[in-house]
Design an enzyme around this catalytic site. Sequence first.
Site, PDB file in Angstrom:
ATOM      1  N   CYS A 147       0.854  -1.166   0.136  1.00  0.00           N
ATOM      2  CA  CYS A 147      -0.020   0.023   0.163  1.00  0.00           C
ATOM      3  C   CYS A 147       0.748   1.229  -0.055  1.00  0.00           C
ATOM      4  O   CYS A 147       1.532   1.514   1.085  1.00  0.00           O
ATOM      5  CB  CYS A 147      -0.844  -0.143   1.338  1.00  0.00           C
ATOM      6  SG  CYS A 147      -1.769   1.436   1.642  1.00  0.00           S
ATOM      7  N   CYS A 197       0.037   4.088   2.342  1.00  0.00           N
ATOM      8  CA  CYS A 197       0.348   3.703   3.842  1.00  0.00           C
ATOM      9  C   CYS A 197       1.788   3.871   4.210  1.00  0.00           C
ATOM     10  O   CYS A 197       2.212   4.416   5.329  1.00  0.00           O
ATOM     11  CB  CYS A 197       0.058   2.124   4.165  1.00  0.00           C
ATOM     12  SG  CYS A 197      -1.528   1.591   3.610  1.00  0.00           S
TER      13      CYS A 197
END
Length: 121
Positions: free
Chosen positions: A40, A43
Site C-alpha cells: 500500500c 500507507c
Amino acid sequence: MDNTPNEHPSAIVKVDTSNFSEEVLQSAEPVIVDFWTNECEPCEGIETDLEQIATEFAGKVKVVKLNADENPELAAQYGVYEFPTVALVKGGEVAVADIDYDYEPGSLRASISEALASLRT
C-alpha cells in the site's frame, strides 16, 4: 566492515491480536491506530508523518501500527476496509473512526491535533 543498516528505534508500537488489548484498549493515554496493508503506497507515504507525531506527542498519545493483512479480524472488527485508515481510540473506545486528511505535508498532523482537541471538549 559492518554493513548492518543503521536502524533507529521507532516511537511507533507494532500491534497485532496478541497485544492489541494491552497496547490500545487498556492504554491510559489516547491511541492513534494506523491500519495498513502490505503493498500500500499511501500507507508507506504517511510513515514519516506518523513517526514525527509519535515523537512529538510522546507521553501524551501513543501511536501504533496494525498490519491488516496479518490481522484481518481486527480490521474487520473496527470496520476498516480501506487503507490506510487512521483512527483514534481513548479509554478502550473508538473516539474517531477515520481521521480525515489529505496527503499534503502537515495535513495528517493537523487532522490528528484536531481529533485530539475534540477529546477535550
